[in-house]
Design a protein around this motif. Sequence first.
Motif, mmCIF file in Angstrom:
data_model
loop_
_atom_site.group_PDB
_atom_site.id
_atom_site.type_symbol
_atom_site.label_atom_id
_atom_site.label_comp_id
_atom_site.label_asym_id
_atom_site.label_seq_id
_atom_site.Cartn_x
_atom_site.Cartn_y
_atom_site.Cartn_z
ATOM 1 N N ASN A 22 0.808 -1.221 0.000
ATOM 2 C CA ASN A 22 0.000 0.000 0.000
ATOM 3 C C ASN A 22 0.836 1.262 0.000
ATOM 4 N N GLY A 23 2.155 1.112 0.074
ATOM 5 C CA GLY A 23 3.038 2.256 -0.063
ATOM 6 C C GLY A 23 2.989 3.207 1.108
ATOM 7 N N ALA A 24 2.532 2.781 2.272
ATOM 8 C CA ALA A 24 2.398 3.701 3.396
ATOM 9 C C ALA A 24 3.691 3.781 4.183
ATOM 10 N N ASP A 25 4.138 4.966 4.423
ATOM 11 C CA ASP A 25 5.294 5.208 5.278
ATOM 12 C C ASP A 25 4.828 6.076 6.431
ATOM 13 N N LEU A 67 12.380 -7.976 -7.521
ATOM 14 C CA LEU A 67 11.648 -7.216 -8.531
ATOM 15 C C LEU A 67 11.541 -5.754 -8.123
ATOM 16 N N ARG A 68 11.201 -5.504 -6.859
ATOM 17 C CA ARG A 68 11.067 -4.125 -6.380
ATOM 18 C C ARG A 68 12.396 -3.381 -6.488
ATOM 19 N N ASP A 103 6.184 0.703 -4.636
ATOM 20 C CA ASP A 103 5.116 -0.195 -4.195
ATOM 21 C C ASP A 103 3.752 0.242 -4.711
ATOM 22 N N ASP A 104 3.575 1.536 -4.974
ATOM 23 C CA ASP A 104 2.313 2.004 -5.540
ATOM 24 C C ASP A 104 2.104 1.481 -6.958
ATOM 25 N N HIS A 105 3.189 1.087 -7.602
ATOM 26 C CA HIS A 105 3.115 0.668 -9.000
ATOM 27 C C HIS A 105 3.150 -0.852 -9.150
ATOM 28 N N LEU A 106 3.314 -1.583 -8.054
ATOM 29 C CA LEU A 106 3.280 -3.050 -8.068
ATOM 30 C C LEU A 106 1.914 -3.494 -7.557
ATOM 31 N N ILE A 107 1.120 -4.069 -8.425
ATOM 32 C CA ILE A 107 -0.268 -4.407 -8.112
ATOM 33 C C ILE A 107 -0.432 -5.921 -8.116
ATOM 34 N N TYR A 108 -0.995 -6.432 -7.044
ATOM 35 C CA TYR A 108 -1.221 -7.870 -6.903
ATOM 36 C C TYR A 108 -2.732 -8.112 -6.963
ATOM 37 N N PRO A 109 -3.264 -8.486 -8.126
ATOM 38 C CA PRO A 109 -4.716 -8.613 -8.275
ATOM 39 C C PRO A 109 -5.303 -9.677 -7.353
ATOM 40 N N SER A 110 -6.467 -9.397 -6.826
ATOM 41 C CA SER A 110 -7.206 -10.370 -6.026
ATOM 42 C C SER A 110 -8.165 -11.114 -6.966
ATOM 43 N N ASP A 137 -4.165 6.346 -12.441
ATOM 44 C CA ASP A 137 -4.116 7.467 -11.503
ATOM 45 C C ASP A 137 -3.120 8.499 -12.026
ATOM 46 N N TRP A 138 -3.655 9.636 -12.531
ATOM 47 C CA TRP A 138 -2.793 10.656 -13.140
ATOM 48 C C TRP A 138 -1.981 11.438 -12.114
ATOM 49 N N SER A 139 -2.212 11.210 -10.832
ATOM 50 C CA SER A 139 -1.403 11.889 -9.818
ATOM 51 C C SER A 139 -0.092 11.149 -9.575
ATOM 52 N N ARG A 140 0.082 9.994 -10.236
ATOM 53 C CA ARG A 140 1.321 9.216 -10.139
ATOM 54 C C ARG A 140 1.898 9.039 -11.547
#
Length: 503
Positions: A22-25, A67-68, A103-110, A137-140
């Motif tokens: 989730n990219g939270a720091d 990968l990250r 991490d915001d750009h690595l998506i693990y689909p459910s 998301d155009w803010s990224r």
Amino acid sequence: MDKAAATSTPLPVRTTTSNDGNGADSGEAPAPALELGEPVSPSAKLVEDFYIIVLIGVSTPVNHPALRAGIEAQLARYPHFRSIQVTGKDGVLRWAQTTVNVDDHLIYPSLDAAAVAADPDMAVEDYVASLSTTPMDWSRPLWEFHLFDFPTSEATATTAIRVHHSLGDGMSLLTLLMACTRSAADPARLPAMPPLPARRGAIYQRPRPPASAGCLQFAAWVWSFFVLAWHTVVDVAGFFATILFLKDPHTLFKRVVSHGGVNRKRIVNRSLSLDDIKFVKNAMNCTVNDVLVGVTYAALSRYYFRKSGDTDTDKEIRVRSMLLVNLRPTTSLHACVNMIESGKGSDVKWENRLGFIILPFFIGMHSDPLDYVRKAKKVVDRKKSSLEVVFTHVAAEVILKLFGLKAAGAIFHRMISHTTISFSNMTGPVEQVEFCGHPVLFIAPSGYGPPEALTVNYQSYVKTVKVNLAVDEAQFPDCHELLDDFAESLEHIKDAASSLGKH
């Protein structure tokens, strides 16, 4: 309209250490302001609704830390991959460097576990189809890695990379991919580059005959410029006619707009043997591209006559494709990879550098499968003797500057809607590569956005050519049958080529 708030200093790339993606720091300081950079190019504005999808299959499970770290060290360091589009106070849309949380750009689909267990290939295909109706998301920065860490029929794990077309065209992104990979045989070095094409100069160049050449040879050289000019005039006239009134006839391949106005794209692919394609190429003294165009003629013809029920196999239906052509120098792939490797990646121009050719496609039945390749070679050779691709690129730039994005976009979409198919062919690595430590089994690029029901992309990798189709799924519910037609058409053409010289 701003795609993000414009604010004054670029931020460094950062990654999180959490595993929840989730990219939270915690305890982060407020983000500094953004520094506006170079303007977004006119061609990038023209493809605002276009996206590139690249499926990569690997032979090992996903090593998430590797990968990250690899993406942070390689991909995320390039300017457009760490920038967003921002409108400044002067009203100009510019690139602005921003924070990149990998991490915001690595998506693990459910995904539904039962669906994955029943048919993992279809589970991946369905999810990738859903991306065509899912905004970014155009803010990224406009790139994402969608990770499927389970086996399919072709790979142990699969990644779907989604990139907005404004970050670059297919060739520039292939260059970047090549620079981010390493040889699987020797991870200390870059993979072997594809061989350089025979032509090194501009397409309009005609080598002057030596002084010892006779009058006839010199006259033929002069005449070649007249032929080039005449073909260019004819093709430019066709370009304007297509914008104004010239439409392809309605066929099974012509787009039908849904009532909701949104046509979901399904992206499918099939592996073809590069050895078989080269066998036909050598037998018929043509190019790989000639063979692939011929295979496409044959496949579409098989599909059309089977699905339409049309029994008049003596007729020929002429539709047109938009063939995208890379305008960079023929040595640019090698030069750019070398610049990146030597630490000069910031000097590489990643913007779209494409022109296009309106390439006729012929739907018809031939008793001799080789006639498809013969016709393809004749058409492609004719198009090589024209500056149509240069004109279309320059025209797009001029129209954008003189009439603005709205007018240029309307003309561009009109061109596409008056033709039937988009077509492209790219050469990939000639040896197996590793991406962030993962051995790559296949590379399958495609995309969505153009208002066409069918897009055909070919991508070579080692000894395989992937034929990738992006289709309106409501219009092509049997798209896997169309893939079968490509595979069977190549087989018939190869068998016919095998008989050459035996009579």
